[in-house]
Design a protein around this motif. Structure first.
Motif, short mmCIF file in Angstrom:
data_model
loop_
_atom_site.label_atom_id
_atom_site.label_comp_id
_atom_site.label_asym_id
_atom_site.label_seq_id
_atom_site.Cartn_x
_atom_site.Cartn_y
_atom_site.Cartn_z
N PRO A 28 -4.52 -1.33 -13.68
CA PRO A 28 -4.15 -1.15 -15.09
C PRO A 28 -2.82 -0.47 -15.36
O PRO A 28 -2.57 -0.07 -16.49
CB PRO A 28 -5.31 -0.31 -15.65
N GLY A 29 -1.96 -0.34 -14.37
CA GLY A 29 -0.63 0.22 -14.62
C GLY A 29 -0.70 1.62 -15.18
O GLY A 29 -1.33 2.50 -14.60
N SER B 64 -3.93 3.80 -6.77
CA SER B 64 -2.77 4.70 -6.74
C SER B 64 -3.06 5.98 -7.51
O SER B 64 -3.35 5.95 -8.71
CB SER B 64 -1.55 4.01 -7.35
N GLU B 65 -2.94 7.13 -6.84
CA GLU B 65 -3.15 8.40 -7.52
C GLU B 65 -2.06 8.65 -8.55
O GLU B 65 -2.31 9.24 -9.61
CB GLU B 65 -3.19 9.54 -6.50
N ALA C 86 0.84 -1.20 0.00
CA ALA C 86 0.00 0.00 0.00
C ALA C 86 0.87 1.25 0.00
O ALA C 86 0.63 2.21 -0.75
CB ALA C 86 -0.92 -0.01 1.22
N ARG C 87 1.92 1.26 0.82
CA ARG C 87 2.84 2.40 0.86
C ARG C 87 3.61 2.50 -0.46
O ARG C 87 3.78 3.60 -1.00
CB ARG C 87 3.80 2.23 2.03
N TYR C 88 4.05 1.36 -0.98
CA TYR C 88 4.86 1.34 -2.19
C TYR C 88 4.11 1.93 -3.39
O TYR C 88 4.62 2.75 -4.13
CB TYR C 88 5.29 -0.09 -2.48
N TYR C 89 2.86 1.49 -3.58
CA TYR C 89 2.11 1.88 -4.78
C TYR C 89 1.46 3.26 -4.65
O TYR C 89 1.10 3.86 -5.66
CB TYR C 89 1.02 0.85 -5.09
N SER C 90 1.30 3.76 -3.43
CA SER C 90 0.50 4.96 -3.25
C SER C 90 1.15 6.21 -3.85
O SER C 90 0.47 7.11 -4.30
CB SER C 90 0.23 5.20 -1.76
N GLY C 91 2.48 6.25 -3.89
CA GLY C 91 3.09 7.52 -4.25
C GLY C 91 4.04 7.49 -5.42
O GLY C 91 4.81 8.44 -5.62
N LYS C 92 4.02 6.41 -6.24
CA LYS C 92 4.99 6.37 -7.33
C LYS C 92 4.45 5.56 -8.50
O LYS C 92 3.53 4.78 -8.36
CB LYS C 92 6.30 5.76 -6.84
N ASP C 93 5.06 5.79 -9.65
CA ASP C 93 4.86 4.95 -10.83
C ASP C 93 6.03 3.98 -10.87
O ASP C 93 7.15 4.37 -11.18
CB ASP C 93 4.83 5.81 -12.09
N PRO C 94 5.80 2.69 -10.55
CA PRO C 94 6.92 1.75 -10.43
C PRO C 94 7.35 1.11 -11.73
O PRO C 94 8.27 0.30 -11.74
CB PRO C 94 6.36 0.70 -9.47
N LEU C 95 6.67 1.47 -12.84
CA LEU C 95 6.88 0.76 -14.10
C LEU C 95 7.99 1.38 -14.93
O LEU C 95 8.33 2.55 -14.78
CB LEU C 95 5.59 0.75 -14.91
N GLY C 96 8.53 0.57 -15.84
CA GLY C 96 9.48 1.07 -16.83
C GLY C 96 10.92 1.03 -16.39
O GLY C 96 11.26 0.64 -15.28
N GLY C 97 11.79 1.44 -17.30
CA GLY C 97 13.22 1.40 -17.06
C GLY C 97 13.65 2.19 -15.85
O GLY C 97 14.59 1.81 -15.13
N ALA C 98 12.99 3.32 -15.60
CA ALA C 98 13.35 4.15 -14.45
C ALA C 98 12.67 3.68 -13.17
O ALA C 98 12.97 4.19 -12.09
CB ALA C 98 12.96 5.60 -14.72
#
Length: 353
Positions: free
Chosen positions: A89-90, A117-118, A36-48
């Motif tokens: 849906p990423g 996730s906002e 919940a903490r991990y996804y709430s404040g970031k876009d975790p996808l992609g090379g970066a």
């Protein structure tokens, strides 16, 4: 601020205080609050980010999902009103590619994205601007059939782990060893929560259950039974029941210790598709089958689609074929990832199963 930098607001610091005051916490709580903490404040996808999903690898993935849904919709009589629903849906990439194919075939569903996730909703608004967003499945419409997709959604839902000790079954908890988080066996008997098939397993046997995934699949099945439609659930997992921990953490595209950085890495477990199929059938859906991602995409024609793309952009042929291989080869995503198909009774079966 990370705990290693001394931040008292980090999740690691919160967990340490909680454990110090009240004793070990369940792995389910540890994983749930961490993600919940991990996804709430970031876009975790992609090379970066920390990981890459199949829709981000190639447009072919979303296109073939769109074709599968369109085909089953047509053979169900092309109902006029239908809802496209995607769980987690990423960036909206899969929805964009699937909907593009659907609309070319005359299928223009209402679009519903279930996303908490906002940060990711902001990305999805750029990609799928005509969507409606939902915090969970409760607010989804009930007036028409669903064409539902969940890609790498179930694997991030928190699991419970049970371990067989000399004193019987116990829940696996998270405690402290000095400053480090470590898995420990709880002190409460848990035999009543263990499936009959595992009750007499040898000492040190560990099993996983995922109440959250079971609840999601049950809700999907009940909606399909009541509204009609079909669903695809795609995730890395196993098709036969098994024992052992599958907990892992990914950060910056590398596996890391799941207990090292709570809230700062993506925690996942393999999906038990055998149990999910049982849950779906009990909830009133038809289980069309569970197959490997490689077999599913081949059956839907990914090799033909790759050849078409290569003909249009020959200078990109090497990249196109490399992306195709990443999706279907056994040594890459083709074998580890599974696809489970569900449908309402009265709806046709789908290709690839």
């Amino acid at each position: 601020m990370s705990d290693e930098a001394g931040g008292e607001d980090s999740l690691a610091a919160v967990f340490r205080r909680l454990i110090a005051n009240y004793g070990p916490i369940s792995l389910q709580q540890y994983m749930g609050e961490s993600n919940a903490r991990y996804y709430s404040g970031k876009d975790p996808l992609g090379g970066a980010g920390d990981f890459v999903t199949a829709p981000e690898i190639s447009q072919m993935f979303g296109e073939l999902i769109g074709l599968w849904l369109t085909d089953i919709w047509m053979r169900a009589g092309s109902p006029e009103t239908v809802h496209y629903v995607e769980l987690g849906p990423g960036r909206g990439t899969l929805a964009r590619d699937a909907l593009r194919v659907m609309r070319k075939q005359g299928l223009s569903p209402e679009v519903h994205l279930v996303e908490g996730s906002e940060a990711l909703r902001a990305e999805q608004r750029k990609t799928v601007p005509d969507a409606r967003w939902h915090d969970d499945m409760d607010s989804l419409p009930t007036d028409a059939p669903l064409l539902l997709v969940g890609n790498e959604f179930l694997d991030a839902l928190p699991v419970r782990q049970m371990v067989r000790t000399a004193a019987g079954w116990r829940e696996r908890m998270v405690g402290l060893e000095g400053h480090r988080f470590v898995p420990v066996a709880g002190d409460r008997p848990m035999d009543a929560a263990v499936p009959q098939v595992w009750l007499e397993a040898p000492e040190q046997t560990l099993i996983e259950t995922c109440p959250g995934a079971a609840a999601v699949v049950d809700e999907i099945a009940r909606r399909l039974q009541g509204q009609g439609g079909a669903a695809l659930l795609i995730d890395y997992g196993y098709a036969e029941k098994r024992t052992g921990s599958t907990l892992q953490a990914i950060r910056a595209h590398k596996k890391v210790d799941p207990f090292a950085l709570p809230g700062e890495a993506d925690l996942t477990c393999l999906v038990d598709f055998a149990t999910m199929a049982e849950v779906a059938v009990a909830g009133g859906a038809r289980h069309l089958g569970t197959v490997t991602q490689g077999a599913f995409l081949r059956a839907l024609g990914i090799e033909t689609r790759a050849a078409q793309l290569c003909a249009v952009a020959p200078q990109q042929s090497s990249a196109i074929n490399s992306d195709k291989d990443r999706l279907i080869d056994e040594g890459q995503m083709g074998q580890l990832f599974k696809v489970m198909g569900l449908a309402a009774h009265g709806w046709p079966g789908g290709a690839g199963f």
